[in-house]
Design an enzyme around this catalytic site. Structure first.
Site, PDB file in Angstrom:
ATOM      1  N   HIS A  27      29.166  68.936  45.691  1.00 51.27           N
ATOM      2  CA  HIS A  27      27.732  69.047  45.469  1.00 51.27           C
ATOM      3  C   HIS A  27      27.120  67.824  44.780  1.00 51.27           C
ATOM      4  O   HIS A  27      25.912  67.597  44.882  1.00 51.27           O
ATOM      5  CB  HIS A  27      27.433  70.300  44.636  1.00 51.27           C
ATOM      6  CG  HIS A  27      26.191  71.013  45.068  1.00 51.27           C
ATOM      7  ND1 HIS A  27      25.172  70.407  45.768  1.00 51.27           N
ATOM      8  CD2 HIS A  27      25.796  72.310  44.902  1.00 51.27           C
ATOM      9  CE1 HIS A  27      24.208  71.282  46.005  1.00 51.27           C
ATOM     10  NE2 HIS A  27      24.562  72.444  45.497  1.00 51.27           N
ATOM     11  N   ASP A  78      24.382  71.343  66.586  1.00 43.41           N
ATOM     12  CA  ASP A  78      24.881  71.552  67.944  1.00 43.41           C
ATOM     13  C   ASP A  78      25.964  70.526  68.249  1.00 43.41           C
ATOM     14  O   ASP A  78      25.724  69.322  68.219  1.00 43.41           O
ATOM     15  CB  ASP A  78      23.715  71.411  68.941  1.00 43.41           C
ATOM     16  CG  ASP A  78      24.113  71.715  70.370  1.00 43.41           C
ATOM     17  OD1 ASP A  78      25.300  71.976  70.632  1.00 43.41           O
ATOM     18  OD2 ASP A  78      23.220  71.669  71.238  1.00 43.41           O
TER      19      ASP A  78
END
Length: 462
Positions: A154, A398
């Protein structure tokens, strides 16, 4: 659900045909952490995405990952320091970890286990002792479905920064240009460069982003999706599903008595409702203080200069609405919604720049302050922490087989009571899911109240 790991290897950046337009970044040795990176959680974040077949083979995914790392060198680097001894990402090109695995089941038969249990742990890499800042596991199910599990540190990036990298990997896999173009400069973007814009600390940041350094740690033993604490209590995770119709009714109740001139967002309503439900389940005393922490994305708030869409670091602070258990439960839902709305609105451009000025003033070092975002410290069992993932544009992710049909956030190193994820549901009804971790002793009470649209019971203690 049996998962078999077949290989684990380091993937380094491939510059063979890279079109990296940032020459300074391509030749840099380090990327210094910004003031926002430094106050971000010092932990790994876990995400799991499932894709329908036919999915790209590993012989396509891995080379595409290597080319993407040439454009996002941070994820192939390691933590270290710059020439002045400040925390930085060393652009060593040491590589990211790629793990290949298979599952001996159909994905459809595993959805419930992945949604409600700790089986999701087997679908993303464990980070214990890891040096890599990015680890990915590609698990192929018997039905042909592909699950990509991401383990990402993070302090390298916030949620949008991580998302941009994942989208870029999909774009490279499909052979299209990376969009948005990554922006790596973390030094000048948040520096006061104009004489007519002097540093101004207009807000109090002690207690919000920073706290005094404290000794010791809260002991606990983590075991995946169930955290066992030193006193023997467990933290278990429950998925709450709210339908579109249920949320519409919730919004209507929150907006009542306002003449139709005021409306609230889905996050504000859901967060307010969960705050009330958790507080009721915990059985807090009337005068006990409770607050909800809501992450606020500075990318949409900082105006001068604006944060580029492709910025690779972190630009997140937190709003801290607070009240007492009596006020939260006795007053209507609208009260909690307005508390959240007001505090989130307060965390605006001026607040973000005030934070930059305070974090750069030297006060943090003089007073030995540390970030409040501390994953190793379990918060008091009066508070709630909401992380909103509703804005994730899943259609953009995608790899040549369409967008994911399933998504699940994970927990690191184990779920913390009251640390809630809110995200779009994949059930296809336009609803919202919330993953709610609570101590097992309070979970039954929470389950009874979380689907109720009636006000919480105002018993004698309140």
């Amino acid at each position: 659900m049996e998962i078999t790991v077949h290989s684990s290897k380091s993937v380094k950046p491939d510059y063979g045909d890279s079109s990296n337009g940032d020459a300074a970044f391509a030749s840099a040795d380090v990327v210094p952490l910004s003031v926002f990176d430094k106050v971000n959680y010092d932990e790994y974040i876990f995400y799991v995405y499932a894709f329908h077949p036919p999915s790209p083979p590993t012989t396509v995914l891995v080379p595409a990952l290597a080319k993407t790392l040439a454009e996002y060198r941070e994820w192939a680097g390691r933590f270290g320091v710059d020439g002045s001894g400040n925390p930085a990402i060393v652009l060593s090109d040491a590589g990211a970890r790629f793990i290949e695995a298979t599952a001996a089941t159909e994905f459809a038969g595993s959805v419930k286990l992945l949604t409600t249990g700790d089986k999701v742990l087997s679908l993303y890499p464990i980070c214990d002792g890891a040096e890599e800042l990015l680890l990915v596991q590609a698990t192929r199910f018997r039905c042909g479905s592909l699950v990509l599990g991401f383990t990402m540190h993070h302090k390298v990036a916030d949620g949008p920064g991580m998302w941009n990298f994942m989208v870029a990997w999909g774009q490279v896999t499909r052979g299209v240009a990376i969009d948005p173009v990554p922006v790596h400069d973390r030094t000048s973007l948040f520096a006061r460069q104009r004489q007519d814009s002097p540093a101004q600390v207009k807000f109090e940041h002690r207690g919000a982003e920073f706290k005094p350094r404290a000794g010791g740690e809260i002991p606990g033993v983590s075991c995946g999706n169930v955290a066992v604490h030193a006193d023997g209590e467990e933290v278990v995770v429950h998925r709450v599903h709210f339908t579109r119709e249920w949320i519409t009714e919730l919004k209507s109740r929150a907006s009542s008595n306002r003449g139709g001139a005021w409306s609230c967002t889905t996050l504000q309503c859901v967060a307010a409702h969960l705050w009330r439900s958790v507080t009721e389940a915990r059985g807090l005393g009337a005068r006990e203080a409770t607050r909800i922490r809501v992450a606020v994305n500075g990318r949409a708030r900082m105006k001068n200069p604006p944060v580029p869409e492709g910025y690779t670091g972190s630009v997140v602070l937190w709003a801290w609405p607070a009240t007492t258990a009596r006020e939260l439960l006795r007053r209507p839902l609208r009260y909690a919604v307005e508390l959240i709305s007001r505090e989130v609105a307060r965390t605006d451009d001026a607040y973000f720049w005030s934070f930059v000025d305070f974090a750069s003033s030297g006060a943090v070092e003089r007073e030995r302050l540390v970030p409040t975002a501390d994953a190793a410290e379990v918060p008091p069992c009066t508070n709630v922490d909401v992380d909103c993932l509703l804005a994730i544009p899943f259609a953009k992710l995608d790899f040549g087989c369409g967008p994911p049909f399933f998504f699940r956030p994970g927990y690191s190193p184990a779920p913390v009571a009251g640390a809630i994820y809110v995200l779009k549901s994949f059930e296809g009804d336009g609803g919202v899911d919330a993953y709610v971790p609570l101590f097992s002793r309070t979970m039954d009470a929470f389950k009874k109240s979380c689907y109720s649209l009636t006000p919480p019971m105002a018993d004698a203690r309140l």
